[in-house]
Design an enzyme around this catalytic site. Structure first.
Site, PDB file in Angstrom:
ATOM      1  N   SER A 266       0.853  -1.199   0.000  1.00 53.92           N
ATOM      2  CA  SER A 266       0.000   0.000   0.000  1.00 53.92           C
ATOM      3  C   SER A 266       0.878   1.235   0.000  1.00 53.92           C
ATOM      4  O   SER A 266       2.110   1.157   0.116  1.00 53.92           O
ATOM      5  CB  SER A 266      -0.925   0.033   1.228  1.00 53.92           C
ATOM      6  OG  SER A 266      -0.254   0.550   2.359  1.00 53.92           O
TER       7      SER A 266
ATOM      8  N   TYR B  48       3.141  -0.290  10.533  1.00 55.46           N
ATOM      9  CA  TYR B  48       2.399  -0.672   9.328  1.00 55.46           C
ATOM     10  C   TYR B  48       3.220  -0.352   8.078  1.00 55.46           C
ATOM     11  O   TYR B  48       3.313  -1.167   7.154  1.00 55.46           O
ATOM     12  CB  TYR B  48       1.069   0.063   9.288  1.00 55.46           C
ATOM     13  CG  TYR B  48       0.223  -0.231   8.069  1.00 55.46           C
ATOM     14  CD1 TYR B  48      -0.298  -1.506   7.839  1.00 55.46           C
ATOM     15  CD2 TYR B  48      -0.063   0.765   7.140  1.00 55.46           C
ATOM     16  CE1 TYR B  48      -1.077  -1.779   6.726  1.00 55.46           C
ATOM     17  CE2 TYR B  48      -0.842   0.506   6.024  1.00 55.46           C
ATOM     18  CZ  TYR B  48      -1.345  -0.763   5.819  1.00 55.46           C
ATOM     19  OH  TYR B  48      -2.117  -1.031   4.711  1.00 55.46           O
TER      20      TYR B  48
END
Length: 320
Positions: A158, A184
Site C-alpha cells: 500500500s 504498518y
C-alpha cells in the site's frame, strides 16, 4: 536509479474493476490461493477469479466466517490458516502439498493495519509478522507446488510503505515507543521487497512476482482505527460518511490491480515491480507525494537482506 518502474499504458486506470481487467481472460484449469479471500478486497478478488474460471483456495483465520462469506461462489474451498502462527502456516502448506495439486496464482492479500502494539509467535511485532513473515513462510513452504513456467505471486502492499523503510536495527520494536503507523509502513515496505527478491530468485523457473497498492478503500482492514482518528484524517465525517467519495475506490475497483498483476498478459516476461491503478507505477517524486514507489522499497540489496533476515526468523527458505 535504473528501474523498470515505468507505466506501460495498460489501458486501465483507477476506475477499472476486477471484472474489467479479466475481460477475455479464461482461467479455467488454474488454481489460485488468495489469503484473506473472504473479506473486503480479498472477497472481491475471489469472486472475480472464480467468475473467470479459476478454482480458488481461501486460507482463513476464521474458517466458519469464510465459509459463509464465499457460499454461492463456484469453485472455492476454505482451509484454516493463521499467518501470525508459523505452525499454522506449516500445517496449511503440508495439507495443500499432500493434495498433489499445483498453484498458478498466489495473492498475498490478507493483512492487519495500524493495530495496537501486539506480539505474536516468539514476541514478534504483529504487523511485520502477519503481513510479511507469515506470507514469506507460506510461499516458501508452498514452493514445491508453485507451477514453473507461468505462476505468479502477488504481494499486496500500500502507500503505507512511504511511511517507513525496514527498521533494520529493531524490526520488532523491542526498543523505544511503538508507532502503529510506522510499524504498518515497515510491513508494507517488506511486502514490496519480498516481491522484488522472490522475482529475482524465481524468474529463471518462470515464476514472477509483483507488489501493488490497491488504492484507498474503506474495508474491514480499518477495524483497528478509532472512528475519531479517521475523522481527524479527513476520511469520514462524524456520521461515518466518506468525505471524499471520489478519493476512495469501491471493492471492485480496489481488487482490480491485484487481479491485473496476477493474470494480465501485458505483464508477460516482467516481474519484480510495484503496481498501482492497474499499471506499473513510477518512482515516487522527490517532494514526498505519496504516489508511486519509494526507491528503498525496490532496492535489490535491501530485498536480499530482508529475505535472509526473514529466512533466519522463520526457519524456511525454499532457495537455500
Amino acid at each position: 536509479m535504473t528501474t523498470a518502474q515505468h507505466k506501460i499504458g495498460s489501458g486501465f486506470d483507477r476506475h477499472s474493476t476486477a471484472d474489467d481487467v479479466l475481460a477475455g481472460i479464461d482461467l479455467t484449469g488454474k488454481l489460485a490461493i488468495v489469503t484473506g479471500g473472504y473479506s473486503g478486497l480479498g472477497l472481491e478478488t475471489t469472486r472475480a477469479l472464480s467468475k473467470a474460471g479459476a478454482r480458488v483456495v481461501v486460507p482463513a483465520r476464521r474458517p466458519a466466517v469464510a465459509e459463509e462469506a464465499v457460499a454461492g461462489i463456484d469453485g472455492v474451498e476454505v482451509d484454516e490458516l493463521d499467518l501470525g502462527d508459523l505452525e499454522s502456516v506449516r500445517a496449511f502448506a503440508d495439507r495443500f502439498l499432500a493434495s498433489g495439486r499445483t498453484v498458478d496464482l498466489v495473492i498475498d492479500n490478507a493483512g492487519i493495519m495500524v493495530c495496537p502494539e501486539t506480539r505474536v509467535g516468539p514476541g514478534w511485532e504483529a504487523q511485520f509478522a502477519t503481513n510479511h513473515l507469515g506470507h514469506f513462510a507460506l510461499v516458501n513452504r508452498l514452493w514445491p507446488a508453485i507451477a514453473p513456467g507461468g505462476a505468479r505471486i502477488v504481494s499486496v502492499s500500500s502507500t503505507g510503505h512511504h511511511t517507513s523503510d525496514i527498521r533494520w536495527d529493531d524490526p520488532h520494536w523491542n526498543h523505544g515507543t511503538y508507532d502503529k503507523w510506522e510499524a504498518y509502513g515497515q510491513a508494507k515496505t517488506a511486502n514490496v521487497l519480498f516481491a522484488v527478491r522472490l522475482d529475482a530468485l524465481g524468474k529463471d523457473s518462470g515464476v514472477r512476482a509483483f507488489a501493488l497498492h490497491p488504492g484507498g478503500i474503506l474495508t474491514p482492514l480499518q477495524r483497528h482505527l478509532p472512528k475519531q482518528e479517521m475523522v481527524e484524517r479527513g476520511w469520514i465525517d462524524e456520521n461515518g460518511t466518506p468525505l471524499n467519495p471520489e478519493g476512495f475506490k469501491s471493492p471492485e475497483q480496489g481488487a482490480a490491480t491485484q487481479v491485473w498483476a496476477a493474470t494480465s498478459p501485458q505483464l508477460s516476461g516482467m516481474g519484480g515491480v510495484y503496481c498501482e491503478d492497474c499499471d506499473i507505477a513510477e518512482l515516487a517524486p522527490a517532494d514526498g507525494t505519496r504516489v508511486g514507489v519509494r526507491e528503498y522499497a525496490i532496492d535489490p540489496a535491501s530485498a536480499a537482506r530482508l529475505w535472509d533476515l526473514s529466512a533466519e526468523l522463520t526457519g524456511v527458505n525454499a532457495f537455500a
